[in-house]
Enzyme design. Structure first.
Site, short mmCIF file in Angstrom:
data_model
loop_
_atom_site.label_atom_id
_atom_site.label_comp_id
_atom_site.label_asym_id
_atom_site.label_seq_id
_atom_site.Cartn_x
_atom_site.Cartn_y
_atom_site.Cartn_z
CG HIS A 252 1.70 8.10 11.45
ND1 HIS A 252 2.90 7.90 10.84
CD2 HIS A 252 1.60 9.46 11.63
CE1 HIS A 252 3.50 9.07 10.64
NE2 HIS A 252 2.74 10.03 11.12
CE LYS A 293 -4.43 -2.31 5.67
NZ LYS A 293 -4.91 -0.96 5.91
CG MET A 295 -0.05 -3.55 13.28
SD MET A 295 -0.58 -2.00 12.51
CE MET A 295 -2.28 -2.36 12.13
CG HIS A 299 5.09 3.89 3.24
ND1 HIS A 299 4.96 5.02 2.48
CD2 HIS A 299 5.53 4.28 4.46
CE1 HIS A 299 5.33 6.06 3.21
NE2 HIS A 299 5.68 5.65 4.41
CG ASP A 357 6.70 2.11 12.28
OD1 ASP A 357 7.51 2.77 12.93
OD2 ASP A 357 5.74 2.61 11.66
N1 CMC Z 1 -1.20 -5.91 6.02
C1 CMC Z 1 -2.05 -6.53 5.19
N2 CMC Z 1 -2.51 -5.97 4.07
C2 CMC Z 1 -2.08 -4.74 3.77
C3 CMC Z 1 -1.19 -4.03 4.60
C4 CMC Z 1 -0.75 -4.67 5.76
N3 CMC Z 1 0.08 -4.04 6.60
N4 CMC Z 1 -0.94 -2.82 4.06
C5 CMC Z 1 -1.65 -2.77 2.94
N5 CMC Z 1 -2.34 -3.92 2.77
C6 CMC Z 1 -3.25 -4.24 1.68
C7 CMC Z 1 -4.64 -3.76 2.03
O1 CMC Z 1 -5.39 -4.73 2.71
C8 CMC Z 1 -5.20 -3.42 0.68
O2 CMC Z 1 -5.58 -4.61 0.04
P1 CMC Z 1 -6.92 -4.68 -0.81
O3 CMC Z 1 -6.72 -3.68 -1.94
O4 CMC Z 1 -7.00 -6.10 -1.25
O5 CMC Z 1 -8.03 -4.26 0.09
C9 CMC Z 1 -3.99 -2.87 -0.07
O6 CMC Z 1 -2.86 -3.50 0.53
C10 CMC Z 1 -3.87 -1.36 0.01
O7 CMC Z 1 -3.86 -1.03 1.41
P2 CMC Z 1 -4.40 0.33 2.01
O8 CMC Z 1 -4.59 0.17 3.47
O9 CMC Z 1 -5.59 0.81 1.23
O10 CMC Z 1 -3.17 1.26 1.67
P3 CMC Z 1 -2.91 2.65 2.28
O11 CMC Z 1 -2.02 3.35 1.36
O12 CMC Z 1 -4.19 3.33 2.62
O13 CMC Z 1 -2.25 2.27 3.65
C11 CMC Z 1 -0.85 1.90 5.44
C12 CMC Z 1 -0.95 2.45 4.02
C13 CMC Z 1 0.55 2.17 5.96
C14 CMC Z 1 -1.87 2.61 6.35
C15 CMC Z 1 -1.14 0.39 5.41
O14 CMC Z 1 -0.17 -0.27 4.62
C16 CMC Z 1 -1.20 -0.21 6.80
O15 CMC Z 1 -2.24 -0.16 7.43
N6 CMC Z 1 -0.08 -0.78 7.30
C17 CMC Z 1 -0.01 -1.28 8.65
C18 CMC Z 1 0.29 -0.15 9.63
C19 CMC Z 1 1.70 0.33 9.50
O16 CMC Z 1 2.65 -0.43 9.44
N7 CMC Z 1 1.85 1.66 9.51
C20 CMC Z 1 3.18 2.33 9.45
C21 CMC Z 1 3.28 3.16 8.21
S1 CMC Z 1 4.91 3.67 7.73
C22 CMC Z 1 5.78 4.34 9.04
C23 CMC Z 1 5.02 5.22 9.96
O17 CMC Z 1 4.30 6.11 9.55
O18 CMC Z 1 5.17 5.00 11.15
#
Ligand code: CMC
Length: 416
Positions: A252, A293, A295, A299, A357
């Site tokens: 987050h 992952k 960063m 989303h 971010d």
């Molecule tokens: N890097 C690499 N792969 C990713 C990423 C990433 N940042 N985000 C999603 N994916 C891939 C993930 O590996 C998965 O692939 P697969 O289906 O092959 O396993 C697919 O995309 C779906 O990802 P998920 O983690 O199940 O998706 P989610 O909806 O649960 O997660 C998220 C959303 C924001 C937690 C995730 O994209 C993430 O961990 N991002 C990195 C952390 C980040 O930047 N967070 C900030 C969020 S937005 C602003 C805020 O709140 O501050």
């Protein structure tokens, strides 16, 4: 979204296998509550093609409003008139100074911060809790008390961040009596409190817009946390302390710090000369292979990119173009060149867009803001959204209490 039939053995609301009640109902299950509608709100709407705060679109707000105007909009519910804005700004400025108990705590936290046992988000969380003890309205959840508390928290969070930075740097606390310089606007005062220097117009503007972008985002994890806490009829300071805890995580708000750390790691691994070359592709390929992952990318809600990311990338890069000197050993624009290259590879190879971010990391870094303060600054903005949601929850409350699916051992006898 899967639908789980509510057999007593599979839905734990019945107490792990007994009785009927909620267990007789059909319960929708989605891991991480993905796609689940968690409530109603009049504060914000996230749509694939726009982000709206109380009827105003984010590009419009970023271009034409100030953070104080957006804070008023979120907290008081409508666009302020000039007189309302002047009154609001004066009220917030008057509340900037911290109670001595909060300042004493921040001064006492230097050792924990230096040892790494505590990070600024932890100290901010505890300082907000202490502010609850010093707030005469703490236990009052009425709309008027909530509004007064929201303004106080809005005013004081930058002061906590500034005082903490002075403690980290071993400098005398700036603005102990007044919480900064009363003639400075919110964003400029935040920077002043951290550095003791009045920011340039450009720096103040970029910070102001970043606060607007971070102010509100519907039912994200930290806002949902604040609503869950408020939904038990607990108080605003408790809910905000919980929100800070939720925002700290790298999935987050903590992602803005981790995004910058990742760019620094890339430069360390490939060298300055590697920026713009295939070395970045190779670094990214390795990250993909190890299922790392990245960063600042991805989303839960946006499928075609985060509306806020492009705004901040544009502003941050524009300011970087005016900066001289080096930042972590590189000219400011080099960080943005690397960021754009990483974005391009991520999009081409994974079809994953940056979130707000990602540009935040580079932008704050080239403003020479210490990385561990990026997420606390996020709090300085999101306090407005949290407070609006807490008040909305209190005003039309129902306890937030979902069900779960039991996955533990089968029923057995204690003496059997
Ligand atoms: N890097 C690499 N792969 C990713 C990423 C990433 N940042 N985000 C999603 N994916 C891939 C993930 O590996 C998965 O692939 P697969 O289906 O092959 O396993 C697919 O995309 C779906 O990802 P998920 O983690 O199940 O998706 P989610 O909806 O649960 O997660 C998220 C959303 C924001 C937690 C995730 O994209 C993430 O961990 N991002 C990195 C952390 C980040 O930047 N967070 C900030 C969020 S937005 C602003 C805020 O709140 O501050």
């Amino acid at each position: 979204m899967g639908v789980v039939s509510g057999s007593p053995a599979s839905v734990s609301a019945s107490g792990g296998g007994g009785g009927g009640g909620a267990a007789d109902k059909q319960a929708a299950f989605a891991k991480g509550l993905e796609g689940v509608i968690g409530g109603q709100t009049g504060v914000c709407s996230i749509e694939q093609d726009k982000l709206i705060y109380r009827g105003y679109e984010i590009h419009d707000l970023a271009e034409h409003a100030t953070f104080e105007e957006v804070a008023f909009l979120l907290l008081e519910g409508h666009k302020p008139s000039p007189a309302e804005l002047a009154r609001f700004k004066a009220e917030v400025v008057a509340e900037r100074a911290l109670h001595p108990a909060a300042t004493a705590f921040i001064e006492s936290a230097g050792g924990w911060l230096a040892s790494g046992r505590a990070v600024p988000m932890d100290v901010l969380r505890t300082a907000v809790s202490i502010l609850g003890h010093t707030d005469v309205d703490c236990q009052d959840n009425s709309p008027s008390a909530n509004l007064r508390k929201a303004k106080r928290l809005l005013a004081k969070i930058p002061t906590i961040i500034g005082h903490m930075q002075c403690v980290i740097d071993g400098r005398a606390i700036i603005g102990r009596e007044l919480g900064g310089a009363p003639d400075l606007d919110h964003a400029a005062n935040l920077l002043y409190l951290m550095t003791g220097k009045r920011p340039s117009k450009d720096e103040a503007k970029v910070m102001d817009v970043s606060l607007i972008l971070y102010a509100e985002h519907e039912f994200n994890a930290s806002t949902f946390t604040t609503r869950v806490i408020a939904g038990t009829l607990s108080d605003m300071h408790s809910a905000v302390a919980g929100g800070i805890g939720a925002l700290k995580g790298p999935l987050h708000g903590g992602a803005n710090e981790m995004a910058m750390e990742m760019l620094k790691e890339i430069v360390k691994d490939i060298g300055e000369d590697g920026i713009g070359s295939a070395k970045v592709d190779a670094w990214m390929e390795q990250a993909f292979v190890s299922k790392r992952k990245l960063m600042g990318f991805g989303h839960r809600v946006y499928r075609n990119g985060d509306h806020r990311a492009g705004i901040l990338m544009g502003l941050g890069k524009k300011m970087a173009g005016t900066l001289t000197g080096t930042f972590g050993g590189l000219p400011a624009l080099k960080w943005f060149a690397l960021g754009e290259q990483v974005q391009g590879i991520m999009l081409a190879k994974k079809k994953i867009f940056p979130n707000v971010d990602f540009p935040c990391g580079m932008t704050y870094f080239t403003m020479r803001i210490p990385v561990p303060q990026y997420t606390p600054i996020f709090v300085a903005a999101r306090i407005t959204g949290w407070a609006a949601h807490i008040s909305e929850q209190h005003a039309d409350n129902r306890l937030i209490r979902p069900l779960s699916i039991y996955t533990g051992p089968a029923l057995k006898k204690w003496n059997g």
